[in-house]
Design an enzyme around this catalytic site. Structure first.
Site, PDB file in Angstrom:
ATOM      1  N   LYS A 194       0.854  -1.187   0.000  1.00  0.00           N
ATOM      2  CA  LYS A 194       0.000   0.000   0.000  1.00  0.00           C
ATOM      3  C   LYS A 194       0.891   1.238   0.000  1.00  0.00           C
ATOM      4  CE  LYS A 194      -3.964   0.428   0.559  1.00  0.00           C
ATOM      5  NZ  LYS A 194      -5.060   0.609  -0.433  1.00  0.00           N
ATOM      6  N   HIS A 321     -10.663  -6.762  -3.558  1.00  0.00           N
ATOM      7  CA  HIS A 321     -10.205  -5.735  -2.634  1.00  0.00           C
ATOM      8  C   HIS A 321     -10.516  -6.171  -1.203  1.00  0.00           C
ATOM      9  CE1 HIS A 321     -11.606  -2.137  -0.263  1.00  0.00           C
ATOM     10  NE2 HIS A 321     -10.406  -1.727  -0.578  1.00  0.00           N
TER      11      HIS A 321
END
Length: 423
Positions: A194, A321
């Protein structure tokens, strides 16, 4: 099978569990993550369960939906959808947001998903079949997940509890160590970082370090649209040689369409294709080649299957996701992922970052980075009542009712604005 079985009661329990100081484009995770646990009980005493978002607005939405669920057969999914679509106030068109799950324009889809999964759990219990069989049957016996790395601080502001065992994750060396630990514990066979937190050159250096440490392992970088189009284009040549796909580096479908002209990588998203309206526009613009679905805001497991069919029709890749979640959501993801033939990439999961759960038997195991599809009826997991009570008490005590990563980041850096894109 008793066709007179009806839903007689719905219980919604908000819970909070420890969440690490994980950095992202919006700021930093608060020390407590919120979820809502649904229990849908029938006239013959069965209880179907689910897990979804637990912020105050979602809890209110779920409560408002309860009268429209009572009296339904657990098999009346179409009628449930019709009732909720008619009862939920229409919001504005889907908005561009860092977190689609918090977008009120998706309230109807989020509510339908929340109750659909619980009703599918009931259906499975009634007919004696796992949810995956209700979705057409498994095409794989286990579902692969990816190591999900984060830049992180060693501990939360104010030390609300003891620091986690992961330690700080800022430098390339620390990110590699984080990956080694996660792969050692869970056996993951792909890695995602991320990004959107530090200057792109630093995040690219981290990806290069991962590439050197894990040669041949598929890698992904997700800047969460916090890079400008120009920055994303400039970074493409360096990333083309080492990434599996390039996820949401810059904002908007138009930006992604332009970026696609400058990279050899497939572009992936969970931000700009989050509804069928956006899917249609993406097909027209040829922006994104990999869609990361999320049944929580796409409208449920059946809607995820519909998305998968559309991806196959238009030759798009498909993955999933994740948000901070517990084992019920992980199992729902696993059932639908096992029923999707064209699942192209390992799914995301935050599960390794959570050390608490509410399912009987404790933490769900991973084998070589995958979760086995249960054969037990329904979702294949049950609620641990003691654990549920503990996490509910934590919810009552933590004081958080709406996730706000930006406000949390200002405790560390009062000048933080959260403006996007910042790089």
């Amino acid at each position: 099978m008793n066709r007179d079985v009806r839903i007689t009661q719905v219980r919604i329990t908000p819970v909070a569990f420890r969440d690490g100081p994980l950095l992202n484009a919006a700021g930093i995770h608060e020390p407590w993550a919120l979820r809502a646990i649904l229990e849908v009980e029938t006239s013959d005493g069965r209880v179907g369960i689910n897990e979804t978002y637990g912020d105050a607005s979602m809890l209110s939405l779920l409560e408002d939906c309860k009268p429209h669920i009572l009296g339904l057969s657990p098999f009346a999914l179409n009628r449930m959808e019709d009732r909720l679509r008619a009862s939920i106030r229409r919001e504005q068109a889907p908005a561009y947001t860092l977190a689609p799950g918090s977008d009120p324009s998706r309230n109807t889809a989020k509510a339908i998903s929340a109750y659909e999964v619980a009703m599918l759990d009931l259906q499975g219990q009634i007919v004696g079949a796992p949810v995956v069989d209700l979705l057409g049957g498994p095409v794989r016996s286990s579902v692969a997940y990816s190591a999900y790395l984060f830049f992180k601080y060693a501990e939360h502001h104010g030390q609300p509890y003891e620091p986690d065992a992961w330690g700080e994750g800022i430098s390339p060396q620390q990110i590699v160590a984080q990956a080694r630990r996660m792969i050692s514990q869970y056996g993951f066979q792909s890695i995602k970082l991320k990004g959107g937190v530090f200057e792109p050159k630093h995040e690219i250096a981290c990806m290069r370090a991962l590439h050197e440490a894990f040669p041949g392992m598929p890698l992904r970088l997700d800047p969460n649209a916090n890079w400008s189009l120009a920055t994303s284009i400039a970074a493409a040549p360096e990333l083309d040689a080492i990434l599996e796909y390039y996820e949401d580096p810059c904002p908007g479908l138009d930006g992604m369409a332009e970026l696609a002209k400058h990279t050899r990588l497939p572009l992936a998203t969970n931000m700009v294709v989050t509804s069928m309206e956006e899917f249609k526009r993406n097909v027209q613009t040829q922006s994104v080649k990999v869609v990361l679905s999320d049944h929580h805001y796409w409208g449920g497991l059946r809607a995820t299957q519909q998305l998968a069919h559309m991806c196959r029709l238009w030759d798009l890749g498909l993955s999933m996701h994740s948000n901070s979640h517990l084992g019920i959501s992980l199992m729902a993801m696993t059932h639908v992922a096992a029923a999707v033939p064209n699942l192209s990439y390992a799914c995301d999961t935050h599960y390794p970052w959570q050390d608490e759960d509410i399912v009987v038997g404790g933490r769900i195991p991973f084998v070589e980075g995958s979760v086995r599809v249960p054969s037990a009826p329904g979702l294949g997991v049950q609620i641990d009542r003691d654990a549920l009570a503990k996490l509910h008490d934590q919810y009552l005590a933590c004081g958080i009712r709406q996730r706000d990563d930006r406000a949390q980041m200002r405790k560390y850096d009062p000048s933080f604005t959260g403006a996007c894109p910042r790089f």
